[in-house]
Structures are given as C-alpha cells and as structure tokens.
Design a protein around this motif. Structure first.
Motif, PDB file in Angstrom:
ATOM      1  N   ALA A 230      31.674  41.171  35.934  1.00 20.87           N
ATOM      2  CA  ALA A 230      32.827  41.084  35.036  1.00 20.87           C
ATOM      3  C   ALA A 230      33.449  42.443  34.743  1.00 20.87           C
ATOM      4  O   ALA A 230      34.522  42.516  34.151  1.00 20.87           O
ATOM      5  CB  ALA A 230      32.404  40.419  33.717  1.00 20.87           C
ATOM      6  N   ASP A 231      32.780  43.523  35.142  1.00 18.29           N
ATOM      7  CA  ASP A 231      33.295  44.862  34.857  1.00 18.29           C
ATOM      8  C   ASP A 231      34.486  45.185  35.757  1.00 18.29           C
ATOM      9  O   ASP A 231      34.535  44.790  36.918  1.00 18.29           O
ATOM     10  CB  ASP A 231      32.201  45.914  35.058  1.00 18.29           C
TER      11      ASP A 231
ATOM     12  N   LEU B 282      33.396  50.661  37.345  1.00 20.73           N
ATOM     13  CA  LEU B 282      32.726  50.976  38.608  1.00 20.73           C
ATOM     14  C   LEU B 282      32.928  52.446  38.976  1.00 20.73           C
ATOM     15  O   LEU B 282      31.990  53.115  39.431  1.00 20.73           O
ATOM     16  CB  LEU B 282      33.261  50.084  39.725  1.00 20.73           C
ATOM     17  N   CYS B 283      34.136  52.946  38.783  1.00 16.02           N
ATOM     18  CA  CYS B 283      34.418  54.352  39.088  1.00 16.02           C
ATOM     19  C   CYS B 283      33.538  55.273  38.242  1.00 16.02           C
ATOM     20  O   CYS B 283      32.923  56.219  38.754  1.00 16.02           O
ATOM     21  CB  CYS B 283      35.880  54.676  38.829  1.00 16.02           C
TER      22      CYS B 283
END
Length: 225
Positions: free
Chosen positions: A80-81, A86-87
């Motif tokens: 869900a992120d 993620l970066c």
C-alpha cells in the motif's frame, strides 16, 4: 505517540547537528520507554536520522547505522506504500550499505520517469516528501530531476511560503539548496527563505531540522567563511 517521538528525535538530531555530534539516534532508541515507537520515529526520519554524519561527509557511526537497519526491518514497506516511501526506503538501505548508494535503487529511477507528466505544482508537492533524500550522496535520479526542473521547485517553494505552508516550504528549501550546490539556480534567495522560516515557521522540530539542513546545504555554506 509516534508523532511525538518523531518530534523528539528531530529535535535531538537538530541539536546534535548544531553541536557537530553523532550518536544521537542510538542514544535515543536506547533511552526510549517504548523501543518500537522509537524505531518507528527513526523509520520516519530515515536518512535524516544520520544527518550530522552526512553533513560532515563522514561514515555514520556503526551503532547509528544499525539502529536505522533495525527500524527499516521493524517497519517494512508494504504494497500500500507509495513510490515516495519506496524511494526513501531504498535511499536509507543504500546509506546502511544494503544497496548501491550511487544508484539509490530502482524506485528513484521510476519516480524520475514519472515526473515527465507532472506540472510544477505536482512535482513540488511530491518531491517535498523526499526531502530526507536531499543529500549529494543519496539524491540519485531524484536529484537529477530536481536540477533539471530547479525553477519549478523554486516556484513550489515560493507558493508554499505564500500559503504559509512552512513544513512544505522547509522541505523544498532543502532541494532548492541542493540544486544550487549542484550548479543550478532555483531562482530564490535561500538565505532570506531560511531566515523567514526561522522567524515565522511553525513550532515543529522537524520543520526546524529541515530549515537548518537547507541553510547548511546552500552553496555559500558549502564554501565556508
């Protein structure tokens, strides 16, 4: 509870930055009444938790790096992120030696490709969340994008200041300062911006930390007295 812990850690890092000290992160977690909450705060700050070492161009203390690794492991990325999470996660992993720091992972490259369809308001809003990556050694493709669209970032910073959205303004000031250090002009007097943030910004320790890092990242600060 986590928000208060983030504020506490940001204040400690800011103080350590001004005193040119390291080790604040490990001490923060070791002294926390609830370790899980403290690790969540470290996870939120990400690379900025190791700001004193990063600013000095030194390797972070092993204990501090280990705490960041523990925080990343305790609070992993989920489906869900968003791309920004993620970066930031890949940048933090790179800082801890888990990935190639020169590439900063595939997420940053994907983020940079996605910006081709964004107007300056969208770009500035999205890149503001990536402020903990605004370091020469961590910015990777995100930094290249910011340099290529430095005027758009400057416009976003001016908009945030006019709207009195000081948390966003402080985040964007970091990218504008980094762009200036890397040789591109965001079109703003960052000394004036950071002074205004000091005087009129909110009472958040995290905003104060972003403002101080923006000030230290300006080309004039890099050149020294």
């Amino acid at each position: 509870m986590v928000t208060g812990s983030v504020e506490g850690l940001a204040g400690l890092v800011d103080s350590a930055l001004r005193r040119r000290q390291s080790g604040a992160v490990a001490a923060f977690v070791a002294g926390a009444p609830q370790e899980e909450v403290a690790l969540a705060a470290v996870r939120v700050l990400g690379p900025d938790a190791l700001a004193p070492a990063l600013l000095a161009g030194a390797a972070p203390l092993g204990a501090d790096r280990m705490v960041l690794v523990r925080a990343l492991d305790a609070h992993p990325v989920t489906g869900a992120d968003g791309l920004e999470v993620l970066c930031l996660t890949q940048a933090a992993r790179a800082l801890c030696g888990g990935e190639d720091a020169t590439g900063v992972g595939s997420a940053a490259a994907g983020w940079a490709r996605a910006t081709a369809g964004w107007d300056w308001i969208t770009l500035s809003r999205r890149v503001a969340w990536l402020a903990p990556m605004a370091w020469p050694q961590l910015c990777g493709p995100v930094g290249e994008t910011v340099c290529g669209r430095a005027v758009d970032v400057g416009r976003g910073l001016a908009r945030a200041m006019l709207r009195r959205d000081y948390p966003t303004a402080a985040r964007l000031a970091r990218w504008a300062a980094l762009a200036g250090r890397l040789g591109t002009d965001p079109g703003l007097d960052l000394d004036t911006v950071t002074r205004h943030l000091d005087l009129c910004g909110d009472a958040s320790s995290r905003t104060a930390l972003h403002t101080e890092l923006a000030r230290r990242m300006t080309p004039a600060a890099a050149e020294g007295p």
